[in-house]
Design a protein around this motif. Structure first.
Motif, mmCIF file in Angstrom:
data_model
loop_
_atom_site.group_PDB
_atom_site.id
_atom_site.type_symbol
_atom_site.label_atom_id
_atom_site.label_comp_id
_atom_site.label_asym_id
_atom_site.label_seq_id
_atom_site.Cartn_x
_atom_site.Cartn_y
_atom_site.Cartn_z
ATOM 1 N N GLU A 159 -4.325 -6.472 2.830
ATOM 2 C CA GLU A 159 -3.395 -7.323 3.045
ATOM 3 C C GLU A 159 -2.718 -7.555 1.614
ATOM 4 O O GLU A 159 -3.753 -7.731 0.574
ATOM 5 N N GLY A 160 -1.731 -7.620 1.236
ATOM 6 C CA GLY A 160 -1.068 -8.136 0.001
ATOM 7 C C GLY A 160 -0.135 -7.201 -0.639
ATOM 8 O O GLY A 160 0.416 -6.150 -0.117
ATOM 9 N N ALA A 161 0.417 -7.717 -1.741
ATOM 10 C CA ALA A 161 1.437 -6.770 -2.452
ATOM 11 C C ALA A 161 1.046 -5.681 -2.988
ATOM 12 O O ALA A 161 -0.251 -5.588 -3.351
ATOM 13 N N PRO A 162 1.705 -4.536 -3.068
ATOM 14 C CA PRO A 162 1.040 -3.198 -3.739
ATOM 15 C C PRO A 162 0.790 -3.790 -5.263
ATOM 16 O O PRO A 162 1.375 -4.521 -5.788
ATOM 17 N N ALA A 163 -0.274 -2.979 -5.623
ATOM 18 C CA ALA A 163 -0.699 -2.982 -7.089
ATOM 19 C C ALA A 163 0.295 -2.764 -8.072
ATOM 20 O O ALA A 163 0.608 -3.334 -9.220
#
Lengths: 296, 429, 281
Positions: free
Chosen positions: B214-218
């Motif tokens: 989960e989370g924003a892309p790098a």
């Protein structure tokens, strides 16, 4: 000074001089200075992006000098250059003095042995240095382990990596220093030593009173030439330490390479190269003075 | 007089000799191609390239290919300069990591005309899509690769480690520990070696963490970095813990990827964080064909971590005078026949789905199993930077953060923040 | 007697220790590399390192012979030969003018020459602008570009060395030649230069080594494989797919041979050639 000794012949046909240097000057201006000047010109314009070709003047220069890591790069470069010059000239002087005391044939063989690392290509030299000395896959560390000495890993500390980098430069350029200093030693007339000996001067006194002052020119010249070469070398930091750890061995030359070929920021790479070139010019000023000093 | 006449004859003869081949070649187009391969070379990939070119020239007698080998790390930068100067080659190989940079410079031509819809479907993958925009195709690639774990199966078997069982990050820690032989100053073999130096490095455990879960892309759509989050911290801590536990070498903090591969060749590392494309070379350097490819584990059940994939995209220069012939060459280098040559002679991963399907026997052999594993990993978890985004230099910044944590005891979050800022500032975000 | 004996013994011992130091410190990495070029592929990288290979193999030499190394070596020999000849001829005339003649702009020329030495060593940093510059001159990828660039890189050193040697020659020689009716160039080529053989040897050596070892310009300024110099050919074994140590070491080993040959031929002259005023007598 010396030209004045022969004034009549020299004043005749002064136009010859320019004619004689013309081929050399032409080649140098066209092929050595031309690219540098053109590089400076190119650095004044935006090289890529949507506004390619726009005049940016010295904007990028300010940005490059203000980059957060720039201070550390200057510090690492200074450490590297000063350390390598002191190491190379110091060890080179010791070797030159020793070789100078040997008979001709032995001396010649040893000279060739000393100079070979200087005469091979930098890329290959750097690879071999790292492998032989710094890697546990190389013979040097293998031998240390064989003698029961602890394995060492200079590369994973900042001080160790800098030491390794300096040693690689000393290794690579030692022969060049030896050759220059040896020719300087050979130029000291034997009578000076004989006279001093007759006056009762001991070996150390002779070294201090004759060798050191007579060798000032060669010492200065080799320091400056080596310093300039170390400042500009990219192969050694690139291959021996890769600039790490934590940028501790990122010299300005490596930084230019990284900007151009790893960060793909040609603009900043060229700008930094021009700045480095200006530093070179300052060193050349020193060099010219030392050459003049020697010829007097 | 006589000598003058003789000289004239000589000059005329020389002119004739110089002209003769030129008139013969008048009907031919010569395509210049820049690649890092030497078609006269002796490595398997170079032999594959020579074969593909020979087949192309046999089919197109009016086109000659002149391969101009370049030093690979300077090639793209030199191409951009040559393109500005109007002297670039007709065909250029661009590493997919730099594709965004090159596309932004408007240096590549649309070659969609050289492919049928069936071709595009057979070739379709993330990287082909990332070289295409609105129906325009700026290149198709070969030499596909993905980063993962590379291991000597022999050492795994000796230590009783089952590669199939490395599913979670903790599994990897345990396997690395088990595979390490010796301890302290006297480690004879490390469980897992990582290249954590500052130049010429592969992405590894940290990027795997940043791309997974989960989370924003790098990297967002423009290429801006977002690294200092829980995933980044976990990635750095994982990397550091392997070193602290003694199963990953501290020296790795200043290794290039080449140093790591050399250590692997010497049997000093049971596993490394490497690129699938290196395995055939490692098989030669170790004399051991049983080298396997293992996907990065993850903490998402049933799925490996995502990881960067790349290829060498073959493209046509926008300023080429022979665009059609050049596009023909590019298309022929990934034709079904050529793709098979690349795989069977060159040991590279198949670019076409149909090639992979047709060569199942070949890919099942012990020495080729890594190809099947890597191809599958690309399919399920390969990550490609957003179209047109310039992400150059991110690996150096990530490793700087790792070094800050391992060497200076910096807080992972802060180290990542600094690295992210340095990267973003350089790219003008 | 015994004091003399012990001194002799001491000097013998110190010579042995010194030679061992040179052999290990200076030549160790190179000998290790040469040995590596003869190992079977899977023995090059080993832990712990094996001092001696299990068998000697020439496979890597065969591999590079097939892949264009020899052509590149031939190119570089030609480039280096042209560099030596042109740099010595142009350099000695320029050195003569700078040492013996007075003319307007002499100080500027002297600065151009001396500043050229470091500039040549830093030229690599500006390689992309240089590429654009050479391309705009129409020189990129021509047979002349590398010889010309190598001449320009090495000319400053040649002038510097030759000027030093000419400065050590007595001006009475010029005077005597002038009385005999010899022109300036004849004086230079027939009387002065034959007395500067060591310096010519030293300058030739510097130019040869410089041209033979140059890599960056060679990698960027030519594309045609038929024009490729030797260092680029070596470097091509460190490709995108990794270092191929066997062929890399074999090529590097062969590339050292001309250097060693040059030193055996000219090395004798090197020290004497750089010793300013040594020929003054």
């Amino acid at each position: 000074m010396t030209t004045g000794a022969y004034p009549a012949a020299n004043r005749r046909r002064t136009d010859y001089g320019m004619l004689y240097v013309a081929p050399t000057v032409l080649l140098l201006i066209l092929l050595l200075y031309g690219p540098a000047v053109s590089g400076f010109w190119q650095s004044l314009f935006r090289l890529d992006g949507a506004d390619a070709g726009a005049f940016v003047g010295l904007d990028v220069y300010g940005k490059v000098l203000a980059e957060p890591g720039f201070g550390k790069v200057v510090l690492s470069t200074t450490l590297f250059v000063v350390g390598s010059v002191i190491g190379t000239v110091g060890l080179g002087l010791a070797i030159a003095l020793y070789v100078n005391s040997l008979e001709e044939a032995t001396a010649r063989i040893l000279q060739i042995g000393v100079i070979i690392p200087w005469a091979i290509s930098s890329v290959v030299g750097a690879l071999l240095f790292r492998w032989f000395y710094m890697s546990d896959l190389g013979l040097f560390q293998g031998m240390l382990r064989g003698f029961g000495l602890p394995a060492f890993d200079p590369m994973s500390t900042q001080a160790g990596a800098m030491t390794a980098l300096i040693l690689s430069a000393v290794w690579k350029k030692l022969g060049f220093a030896v050759i220059l200093l040896l020719s300087g030693l050979k130029a000291i007339p034997h009578d000076y030593y004989e006279a001093a000996r007759i006056d009762g001067a001991g070996a150390f006194a002779r070294f201090r009173e004759i060798t050191v002052p007579m060798l000032t020119g060669p010492l200065l010249i080799s320091s400056v030439v080596l310093g300039i070469a170390d400042l500009n070398t990219v192969e050694l930091p690139l291959i021996v330490t890769g600039g790490g750890p934590l940028d501790s061995t990122t010299t300005v030359a490596l930084s230019i390479y990284q900007k151009a070929f790893s960060q793909y920021d040609l603009q900043r790479a060229i700008t930094l190269a021009i700045i480095t070139f200006l530093v070179n010019i300052v060193l050349v000023g020193l060099y010219v003075r030392s050459v003049r000093g020697q010829s007097e | 007089m006589n000598t003058g006449k003789g000289l004239c004859g000589l000059v005329a003869a020389a002119l004739l000799c110089a002209l003769a081949p030129a008139t013969l070649q008048a009907a031919q187009t010569t395509i210049r191609m820049w690649t890092f391969f030497n078609p006269e070379g002796t490595t398997v990939r170079e032999k594959a390239l020579a074969k593909v070119i020979a087949n192309f020239e046999a089919k197109n007698p009016d086109i000659r290919v002149r391969t101009e080998q370049q030093v690979w790390d300077q090639m793209t930068q030199k191409f951009l300069a040559a393109s500005r100067a109007g002297k670039a080659p007709d065909v250029i190989w661009v590493n997919s990591d730099l594709l965004g940079t090159v596309i932004q410079a408007n240096a590549l031509a649309d070659i969609s005309g050289a492919f049928t819809p069936e071709d595009m479907k057979d070739l379709d993958n993330e990287l082909v899509r990332s070289a295409s925009d609105g129906g325009k195709v700026y290149g198709v690639g070969q030499s596909y690769m993905i980063f993962g774990l590379i291991a000597r199966n022999k050492f795994l078997q000796e230590a009783g480690v089952d590669p199939e069982a490395i599913r979670t990050w903790d599994d990897l820690d345990a396997a690395a520990k088990k595979l390490t032989v010796g301890s302290g100053n006297d480690v004879r073999r490390w469980g897992l070696c990582q290249d954590l130096g500052m130049t010429k490095i592969d992405p590894g455990i940290l990027l795997a963490h940043l791309l997974t879960g989960e989370g924003a892309p790098a990297f967002d759509k423009t290429g801006r970095a977002h690294w200092s989050d829980a995933r980044g911290v976990a990635g750095i801590q994982r990397t550091a813990r392997l070193i602290e536990a003694g199963s990953s070498p501290r020296e790795g903090l200043n290794w290039t990827n080449d140093e790591m591969y050399d250590q692997f060749s010497a049997g000093r590392c049971a596993m490394i964080t490497g690129a699938s494309v290196r395995i055939s070379g490692l098989q030669q350097a170790t004399g051991d064909e049983d080298i396997i490819f293992i996907p990065y584990p993850s903490d998402t059940p049933g799925m490996p971590s995502r990881q960067a994939m790349s290829n060498w995209t073959t493209s046509v220069w926008e300023g080429s005078k022979n665009k059609d012939a050049a596009a023909k060459l590019v298309a022929s280098m990934v034709s079904p026949e050529a793709d098979e040559v690349w795989v069977t002679t060159g040991g590279t991963l198949p670019a076409r789905t149909s090639t992979a399907a047709g060569l199942t026997d070949f890919l099942g052999q012990k020495s080729h199993r890594f190809m099947a594993a890597a191809t599958e990993y690309i399919r399920t978890s390969g990550w490609v930077p957003p179209f047109g985004a310039d992400i150059s230099g991110y690996r150096d910044d990530m490793n700087r953060a790792i070094q800050q944590v391992v060497m200076n005891g910096a807080a992972p979050e802060k180290a990542l923040q600094e690295a992210e800022q340095a990267y973003n500032a350089r790219h003008g975000y | 007697m015994s004091a003399a004996m012990s001194r002799k013994l001491r000097s013998r011992l110190s010579l042995i220790a010194f030679s061992a130091f040179i052999l290990i410190f200076n030549l160790g990495p190179i000998l290790w590399g040469i040995l590596g070029s003869l190992r079977p592929r899977e023995e090059i990288m080993r832990f712990p390192p094996q001092p001696l290979p299990s068998s000697l193999s020439l496979e890597h030499y065969a591999a590079i012979a097939e892949s264009g190394f020899l052509g590149a070596a031939r190119n570089s020999l030609i480039y280096a030969a042209i560099t030596v000849v042109v740099a010595l001829v142009a350099g000695s005339i320029a050195a003569y003018a700078l040492d013996r003649l007075r003319f307007a702009g002499k100080a500027v020329v002297m600065f151009l020459v001396i500043a050229g030495i470091p500039l040549a060593s830093g030229a690599a940093a500006l390689i992309v602008p240089s590429y654009l510059y050479m391309t705009s001159l129409g020189l990129s990828d021509t047979p002349w570009v590398l010889p010309l660039v190598y001449i320009a890189y090495n000319l400053p050193t040649a002038v510097w060395v030759l000027k030093g040697a000419l400065g050590g020659l007595s001006r009475e020689l010029d005077e005597a030649a002038a009385i005999d009716g010899a022109g300036r160039l004849r004086t230079l080529f027939e009387i002065l230069l034959p007395l500067c053989k060591p310096a010519i040897g030293a300058a030739a050596l510097f130019c040869f080594v410089g041209a033979w070892n140059e890599f960056v310009a060679g990698s960027v300024l030519v594309d045609n494989p038929d024009l490729r110099p030797v260092q680029v050919s070596i470097y091509q074994n460190m490709g995108y797919f990794g270092r191929d140590w066997g062929p890399l070491l074999a090529a590097a080993t062969l590339a050292i041979l001309p250097i060693i040959a040059a030193f055996l031929v000219f090395g004798r002259l090197l020290i004497a050639g750089l010793t300013k005023g040594a020929v003054k007598g």
